[in-house]
Design a protein around this motif. Sequence first.
Motif, PDB file in Angstrom:
ATOM      1  N   GLY A 724       0.813  -1.199   0.000  1.00  0.00           N
ATOM      2  CA  GLY A 724       0.000   0.000   0.000  1.00  0.00           C
ATOM      3  C   GLY A 724       0.847   1.251   0.000  1.00  0.00           C
ATOM      4  N   PRO A 725       0.172   2.417  -0.018  1.00  0.00           N
ATOM      5  CA  PRO A 725       0.905   3.689  -0.080  1.00  0.00           C
ATOM      6  C   PRO A 725       1.456   4.091   1.277  1.00  0.00           C
ATOM      7  CG  PRO A 725      -1.457   4.097  -0.038  1.00  0.00           C
ATOM      8  CD  PRO A 725      -1.290   2.605  -0.095  1.00  0.00           C
ATOM      9  N   VAL A 726       2.669   4.605   1.275  1.00  0.00           N
ATOM     10  CA  VAL A 726       3.309   5.143   2.474  1.00  0.00           C
ATOM     11  C   VAL A 726       3.961   6.466   2.084  1.00  0.00           C
ATOM     12  CG1 VAL A 726       5.078   4.795   4.254  1.00  0.00           C
ATOM     13  CG2 VAL A 726       3.713   2.855   3.450  1.00  0.00           C
ATOM     14  N   SER A 727       3.864   7.451   2.964  1.00  0.00           N
ATOM     15  CA  SER A 727       4.458   8.766   2.705  1.00  0.00           C
ATOM     16  C   SER A 727       5.422   9.140   3.818  1.00  0.00           C
ATOM     17  CB  SER A 727       3.364   9.840   2.617  1.00  0.00           C
ATOM     18  OG  SER A 727       2.519   9.629   1.515  1.00  0.00           O
ATOM     19  N   CYS A 728       6.446   9.890   3.450  1.00  0.00           N
ATOM     20  CA  CYS A 728       7.370  10.485   4.414  1.00  0.00           C
ATOM     21  C   CYS A 728       7.439  11.971   4.088  1.00  0.00           C
ATOM     22  CB  CYS A 728       8.753   9.842   4.316  1.00  0.00           C
ATOM     23  SG  CYS A 728       9.966  10.548   5.447  1.00  0.00           S
ATOM     24  N   ARG A 729       7.002  12.806   5.025  1.00  0.00           N
ATOM     25  CA  ARG A 729       6.915  14.231   4.775  1.00  0.00           C
ATOM     26  C   ARG A 729       7.632  15.013   5.874  1.00  0.00           C
ATOM     27  NH1 ARG A 729       5.641  13.373   0.246  1.00  0.00           N
ATOM     28  NH2 ARG A 729       3.748  13.978  -0.876  1.00  0.00           N
ATOM     29  N   GLU A 743       7.027  13.128   9.294  1.00  0.00           N
ATOM     30  CA  GLU A 743       5.763  12.444   9.507  1.00  0.00           C
ATOM     31  C   GLU A 743       5.638  11.289   8.522  1.00  0.00           C
ATOM     32  OE1 GLU A 743       1.009  13.471   9.949  1.00  0.00           O
ATOM     33  OE2 GLU A 743       2.212  14.592   8.493  1.00  0.00           O
ATOM     34  N   ILE A 744       5.412  10.099   9.063  1.00  0.00           N
ATOM     35  CA  ILE A 744       5.243   8.897   8.259  1.00  0.00           C
ATOM     36  C   ILE A 744       3.768   8.498   8.331  1.00  0.00           C
ATOM     37  CG2 ILE A 744       6.180   6.617   7.745  1.00  0.00           C
ATOM     38  CD1 ILE A 744       8.282   8.901   8.077  1.00  0.00           C
ATOM     39  N   THR A 745       3.142   8.314   7.184  1.00  0.00           N
ATOM     40  CA  THR A 745       1.744   7.891   7.163  1.00  0.00           C
ATOM     41  C   THR A 745       1.600   6.636   6.310  1.00  0.00           C
ATOM     42  OG1 THR A 745       1.273   9.336   5.265  1.00  0.00           O
ATOM     43  CG2 THR A 745       0.885  10.244   7.461  1.00  0.00           C
ATOM     44  N   GLY A 746       0.531   5.864   6.604  1.00  0.00           N
ATOM     45  CA  GLY A 746       0.240   4.664   5.833  1.00  0.00           C
ATOM     46  C   GLY A 746       0.883   3.405   6.371  1.00  0.00           C
ATOM     47  N   ARG A 768       2.310   8.847  18.041  1.00  0.00           N
ATOM     48  CA  ARG A 768       1.443   8.154  17.107  1.00  0.00           C
ATOM     49  C   ARG A 768       0.144   8.950  16.896  1.00  0.00           C
ATOM     50  NH1 ARG A 768       1.359   2.338  17.420  1.00  0.00           N
ATOM     51  NH2 ARG A 768       1.808   2.589  19.630  1.00  0.00           N
ATOM     52  N   ASN A 769      -0.254   9.053  15.620  1.00  0.00           N
ATOM     53  CA  ASN A 769      -1.577   9.546  15.245  1.00  0.00           C
ATOM     54  C   ASN A 769      -1.906  10.902  15.865  1.00  0.00           C
ATOM     55  OD1 ASN A 769      -1.989   7.171  13.759  1.00  0.00           O
ATOM     56  ND2 ASN A 769      -2.795   6.106  15.555  1.00  0.00           N
ATOM     57  N   ALA A 770      -0.966  11.849  15.725  1.00  0.00           N
ATOM     58  CA  ALA A 770      -1.188  13.208  16.210  1.00  0.00           C
ATOM     59  C   ALA A 770      -0.496  14.193  15.284  1.00  0.00           C
ATOM     60  CB  ALA A 770      -0.662  13.367  17.634  1.00  0.00           C
ATOM     61  N   ALA A 771      -1.133  15.335  15.081  1.00  0.00           N
ATOM     62  CA  ALA A 771      -0.567  16.375  14.235  1.00  0.00           C
ATOM     63  C   ALA A 771       0.302  17.315  15.051  1.00  0.00           C
ATOM     64  CB  ALA A 771      -1.697  17.163  13.556  1.00  0.00           C
ATOM     65  N   GLY A 800      -0.623   3.138  11.123  1.00  0.00           N
ATOM     66  CA  GLY A 800      -1.156   4.480  10.962  1.00  0.00           C
ATOM     67  C   GLY A 800      -0.072   5.508  10.773  1.00  0.00           C
ATOM     68  N   GLN A 801      -0.161   6.602  11.572  1.00  0.00           N
ATOM     69  CA  GLN A 801       0.779   7.716  11.428  1.00  0.00           C
ATOM     70  C   GLN A 801       1.821   7.679  12.528  1.00  0.00           C
ATOM     71  OE1 GLN A 801       0.878  10.452  13.770  1.00  0.00           O
ATOM     72  NE2 GLN A 801       1.110  12.352  12.611  1.00  0.00           N
TER      73      GLN A 801
END
Length: 806
Positions: A724-729, A743-746, A768-771, A800-801
């Motif tokens: 699946g898709p994973v992002s690193c921003r 931030e790593i998502t997916g 985990r899972n917080a902006a 998750g994130q």
Amino acid sequence: MFRSVTFELSLKPFKDASEATMDTVCRRLFRQWLALRPQAESLAVMLWTADGSEILDYQGRLEATFEWSKWQGVANPHAAFTGKDPSRASVHQIPRLYLPEPPEFTYAWLQRLVARLKAVGAEISGLPVRVGATFDPGPEFAVSSFKYARHPEICMGDTMGKGSMVCCYATLAADQRPYAGFPAGIPEGTAFGTFLGRQAQHFLTDLGFDFLWLSNGFGFGLETWGLQGALFDGRRFAAGRTAEVREKSLRFWRSFRAECPDFPLETRGTNLSTGMDLSSDAVPLREIYDTVPHLLPPPNSPWAALNGDFGLELVGWMSHIAEIPGAHFPFRFYIHDPWFLNSPWLDRYQREPHDIYLPLSVSRLDAAGRVQVPTELKLLTADDSWGDMPDQVPNEVIPHLLAARAVAPDAAGPLLWVYPFDEYHAMTFGTPSRLEEVFFGDWFMRGAVNYGLPLNTVISTRNAVALLQREPTALAESILVTPVPDAGSDWDTVLSAAVGRGVRVLVYGPLTRAGDWLRTALGLALAEPLEGEFEICVQPGGDGCDYAAVLRHHGLFSAGGLGEVVGGAAGSPPLATARQGTAERVVAVTAAPAAGALVWVRGTVSCDPQRVGGHLLVPYDAAQAFPAEALMRRALAGFGWEVIHDKASPSQPGPMLCISRHRNGFFLAGYSPDSTVATQLRMPQGIPLLSGLDTWISGGRARYALPGAWFRECRVFIDQEDGGPVSCRVRYSGFPTIRRRLEITGLRAARVRFFYEPGTAAGVELTRNAAVPCLGAEGVAAEVVTDRLGAYLQTAAVTGQLMISW
């Protein structure tokens, strides 16, 4: 910082000989590039006044005029134009003046220009400024009556037509004309090194120059632009001439330095590599480095801008800096061509910075294991073929130069080339000579890098032996890439011990002279060597296309025939075999010694022997003959690497990749000559997540569709079963105590490895899972790990994130 930043400049911007124009151009030059000043300890200007004939012709009369590089194209063409419309002829066939009425310059004017460049440069930059002169052996830049009318006997090279290139070890016929260093004329049989050295001493001293640049391979053989030379004619090697040709080359340097002993010399070198130059032209680079004082080694070749052969650029440069005379070596970037109506940054590179980031990922290791990066920056040239100096170019190029330099390598890369600098010299000049093996090694590695082998750090065998004998665990994080050492040599002994300790090694080349330990570890024996066409069989798992099933192995290019067969206690099945009739030969195998990993690739230079008349070996189309060089990248699977090119056709060129280390991070530089070819990546550290990008995870690999040129930091690696898709921003700080966030998502039950910056491990926060600003977010536990993969933080499964802040 760079010890020196050099701006190369022709005289074309000086469109008249007035003092006002001289001052305007000098000020424009230094102001355009002023943003580089904080990265420089000093500045230099290298003047492309002509082709060096202004030095050869110099009579000591400052009031005399000189021919200069006022042409577009080859100023001395060596083939008559046979077309019907000269107005449409190439500038290689018919040169043209860059202005209808170019100015005339005197030596006195040039003397004033040298002084003005130093004064204006120091005034604007606050740094000391040197000015250098140039000598070129070819016919391109200025009309030369010395080379092609009065003394054609010195033009022994045929690179640009018969009798087109001056050979450094030529001798001069008698000449009654007075010269600065020879007021009574040139005696018959004068060594060209003697003449050039004495003329240079007068010219450089009288006009105020500080150094001399020897261009286009001058001083490094007969045919310095091509694979053929004094020893190799494309069909055979003249091994009996090695001592004779070596002595001729060294005689040039001795005779030149006898007349011009102290001026620093800077060199272009050849477009090839140490091994290529030794095997074709007996160029004794080691002796040149050891015996010629005040010599700067060659930079990377600018030829890659013209032919796209970046593998040759990188391999050639690393081979030249494996050993260096002193502690300094230069990087050169090709932005404008003042002669041939192209500006590489704007047209050949498409304004893409791959020829900045790829070579600036290159580093060398010394005998103490210290990382050394280029200490000099050279920019070819500040002006174009019309004498213009567009602001667009420095405005666009400088940020990339600064960005690459800001993360210069400070540790060995994941792959470390152990280069046989001393051994190749011994193999060339020893008895019997082993030119075929020397020729094979670097041509094979050129192809391997072009096929995506991520190689950009080099150490000589001499330095590797010294380092590993003193510090056996020094290179534990790198895979050593080395040709097969001779049995009983120092490197063979040290390598055997290193493999026993768990050092990972990728070894290439024939096993003919290998030690018993290596053949035993690989489970191989020797049989009759075979060459010609073979049916090749490779284990599944390669690039997403069908390469040709025919391997064409030419012994002339590839150090003899294929002679390795399964023998003894073989481990896993060979990675690749080649069959000819009922005979089978092993061409790649992965062994599993008790402590580490050992992979061997025999190596074939997959190039056409019928096409040896040009400058370089020409690779076969991969749809017609299997590209054996690609097996080096494929063999990395034995170390936990997967670098796969998603090609629709085997004829498509694949991406190139360099990986360097800076502050414990990984910096990936790439070049995709065909941007429709995607790359799948997995490293021993896990699936790499490149900062600022999205990727699709499948089969334990990341798939990236990347542009023509790219450069990305990577500090996060994951292991996860699901795709699946994973992002690193990169995310903003938003909090006074946080400097950086990723931030790593997916993520899907992923184990995460984060390679932290040195000294920050204790302060890294994982939530985990917080902006942002992540206040009150659920923390994620991580342990600090230091092992053969490096130093990193490792988590348990995360879904998750994940925010990584420090």
